[in-house]
Write a protein that holds these residues in place. Sequence first.
Motif, short mmCIF file in Angstrom:
data_model
loop_
_atom_site.label_atom_id
_atom_site.label_comp_id
_atom_site.label_asym_id
_atom_site.label_seq_id
_atom_site.Cartn_x
_atom_site.Cartn_y
_atom_site.Cartn_z
N LYS A 58 0.85 -1.19 0.00
CA LYS A 58 0.00 0.00 0.00
C LYS A 58 0.89 1.25 0.00
O LYS A 58 1.74 1.42 0.90
N ILE A 59 0.72 2.09 -0.99
CA ILE A 59 1.52 3.30 -1.07
C ILE A 59 0.65 4.48 -1.47
O ILE A 59 -0.38 4.32 -2.14
N ALA A 60 1.07 5.67 -1.04
CA ALA A 60 0.42 6.91 -1.47
C ALA A 60 1.33 7.55 -2.51
O ALA A 60 2.49 7.86 -2.22
N VAL A 61 0.82 7.73 -3.72
CA VAL A 61 1.61 8.29 -4.82
C VAL A 61 1.23 9.76 -4.98
O VAL A 61 0.04 10.11 -5.04
N LEU A 62 2.24 10.61 -5.04
CA LEU A 62 2.06 12.06 -5.14
C LEU A 62 2.69 12.55 -6.44
O LEU A 62 3.82 12.19 -6.76
N PHE A 63 1.92 13.35 -7.17
CA PHE A 63 2.42 14.00 -8.38
C PHE A 63 2.31 15.51 -8.21
O PHE A 63 1.30 16.02 -7.69
N THR A 64 3.33 16.22 -8.64
CA THR A 64 3.25 17.68 -8.77
C THR A 64 3.27 18.01 -10.26
O THR A 64 3.87 17.28 -11.06
N ASP A 65 2.66 19.14 -10.62
CA ASP A 65 2.65 19.58 -12.02
C ASP A 65 2.73 21.10 -12.03
O ASP A 65 2.00 21.77 -11.30
N ILE A 66 3.62 21.63 -12.86
CA ILE A 66 3.79 23.08 -12.96
C ILE A 66 2.72 23.65 -13.89
O ILE A 66 2.59 23.20 -15.04
N VAL A 67 1.98 24.60 -13.40
CA VAL A 67 0.92 25.24 -14.20
C VAL A 67 1.56 26.26 -15.13
O VAL A 67 2.32 27.13 -14.70
N GLY A 68 1.25 26.16 -16.44
CA GLY A 68 1.75 27.13 -17.41
C GLY A 68 3.19 26.93 -17.82
O GLY A 68 3.83 27.87 -18.32
N SER A 69 3.74 25.74 -17.66
CA SER A 69 5.15 25.52 -18.00
C SER A 69 5.39 25.62 -19.50
O SER A 69 6.44 26.11 -19.94
#
Length: 902
Positions: A29-40
């Motif tokens: 069981k894992i929690a996966v986190l994604f970040t994304d730059i807005v307007g890159s």
Amino acid sequence: MDPITGLKTDSSISPSPPIEAYPMDSIRKIAVLFTDIVGSTRYFKEEGDVAGRKMLQRHQEIASRPIVEHGGIVIKTVGDSLMAYFSDPVEAVKAAIKIQQRFHNANRTQAPDSSIFVRIGIHFGDGIIEEHDIFGSVVNLAAKIVPLAAKDEIVVSQHVWKEAKVLSTVRYEPLEAGARAKDLEELTLYRLRWDKNVHFDPTNTLLIFLIPLLNLAEPGFNETFHRTLSAFKDSPDRSIAACFPYERGAVWIVKEITAAIDLSRDILEAFTKLERSSGPLLPLQVLIDSGPYFRADRLVLDAFEIKWEEVTPGCIHISSSALRLIKDKNTVATIPAFDYERPRPLYRLALNDAVDSSVEDPLFIYRSTLAQGRNPQCFYCSSRSHTAADCPSKMYENLTQVLQRLGYFSFQSINRIFLSYLLDPQSALRQSAVQSTDQNLKGDPEKQIEDTRNLALPAFFELKSIVQLRFFRNIWGYFSENWEDFKTEYFGGDKGGQIWLALDLIRTSHLSKAESLLNGLMLEYPQDYRVFCATAFLYLEQNLFSKAEYSFERAMTYTKTKPQRILILFLLSRLLEIRGNFTGAEQKTEEILRILPSCSDARYQRIRYRFQRGDHKRAIAELTKLIQEQKEYFVKALIDPDLDGYRSTVDLRLLRMFEQMKEKAAHHLPRAEAEIERIKLLLDEEESIDSEIQSMWSQIKRSGPTDSYFGYLDIVRLSNAILYRCLNEITEWKKDIAGKIAGADRQCTQYTDYIQRFPYPMLTIGLREKLRKIKNEIRQIREAIEAEEVGRFKECHVEAVALVRRMENIPASLKRLRFIHQTIYFLTSFFKTSLTLQTINLVFGIVMLPVASHYLVVLFPEASEIRKDLWFYQKGFLLLGGIFSFLLAVMRPLRKIFAKNT
């Protein structure tokens, strides 16, 4: 691989194999986190690729740290996104909020067009974990959640909400059903809202590091170590959460700090009981630390920064981060005491139980360890880790004087230096071999050892340097009668020839070639002591001690100087000592002292023999005296393995001498500082301080922080020198000023006396007032100097110089007065004399001459013609009398004036 951050980069999320295809232990069981730059995309288009790459780098740097702080692992970058996973979804939510906070704070200091805005998505579920990557639907769903978040927002799945809703400072708003990916239609999604000032502490893990020092241990300790650790792990009452292998030891995860301390004490006590017979050194390092080391069920020690050479074996050390977890600091004593404002990286736990009380802590704990081994004692250095033929001391061509440098380190630093060597002795040997072959370092011991980590090995060899090949090479071919010259100076000179070659063959362990060469040299130079010495060294390396003794005795018969005889006696004494004949060795030492009673090496050797005989009182008294005369013996006594059996007596005296010197330094240093400040105040200029005083004060400031015997010794010596120099400086200033004003005062008194005798007081009023002012100024300067008025020394010196210059102008005024006086005197004397003489001339010419002529005619009638020309004679008499009167009136005052001037 990203060239800047070192993270893996992919252009997209690759499809993962079916989850059933992986073994069960890789699915968690894992929690996966994604970040994304807005307007890159727009940013790259408007600002260019270089600026866009820098923007991605900033994003990775800012986002990565909160992930690590909360136990997450950054896997890779995916375009302008970053992917990480956590074992705990609560920590994933905390990290996401902290990421948004960090970007918000960073954007406040950036221009609007340089700000970075991110959106974050988190999902929790079953994932496949490989060594450097993760797979599964949990990854794909987390990636698809991210686009549903707006700028500066975090969106999580219902699976995350169920686990993380315990966070009271976080609110969850259901996300409206809109255009979603088909995979997300069945998921309930939430938008996070959090308090503006919410703060989450990093998730740290409490670790106990247990590292056995097998290089320092007796055979079989490794098995004992692992057997004992297994017994502790299997014990049900231990608070061990997890165990991991670490290098040659182990790391235990413990939940509570008090449990970690108790467990560490129990371990140390257990090993102390098992290894009590092995000496004062327990070859085990114990460290308690706390940090972000446990991430997603993995032990990750990339943030571990402790230097193991700072962890003393046989003690429990605790980091400042772990120590802060203790609520009541009074329950745990540390050395030194914990300081919140200036924390140290490491503290040592002060134990009051049997672990510490069984033996007092030695000042230097590696005495016995340095010489331990399975071989017979090495002739050159006393170590048992190698034979004489393999002794590393033969690598050194010159004396290093390294004990002088080692004396400027604290006891703790000296222990660290030797521990660093003992942890990796082969590396130290390789480094020493490189340094010993550098021919540019000959004759310059200070440059021979650049790295303090490499001081241990040459320092150990320096203890027995007198009986080593390098010392014999140093004394080669020189006939000085001063023994100390060969210890402190490097003699270059011509050292060629066949005998030198034979000795070099012995040094490089080409014994068969050396033996063949020496057999011929015996016949060629039958009375050269060097041939017999070289032969004796050859026999020593072949363990033929009887032949070596005979060769040394033969060499003794051909010595020509005292140092040569002393050297042979030292070699014989050493040979007898390793053969167990301590009586004979002591006799040779006494013979040296009969030749040279002041020989410090022989005196130190006699001290060792007295310890062996049990005469501790005389030995320690003589050792104290020797250290006071030559400070390097403080270091020798500290690290010498031959004194290990008497360490409690020796350490007690060394510690007492250290404390006494420290007290003296503490007493002298403020006095020296106050004296320097006094000079600054008196002279009113820092630049006026003597350059030598400034140099000595700089040395004191360098010596103070070392907390070393040599450092405190230098402080006392230099402080006394500063006191003397400052006193001398002030005295010189006083003498200089006093000399100037004394000369001015004498002149002023003389000039005043002259003026008082001057017959025309009206003419001296101005000069008299000037001399009076000068007299007052002289008195004021003298009073200021005697009272040492602050800031007046420099001023008084300037005033004294000005007074001298003003006094130089007064003689001109006096000269003018003298000229006026002489002129008046001349004129008055001239007129007086001239009037008197002219009156007499007139009386004689007008009155007396006619009377004289009348009586002359009466007496001599034939002279009656005189009456006819009487007026003629009267005019002649008056003329001549007038001229004579004038000349006499002029000469009379001039003669007196010239007489006074001469």
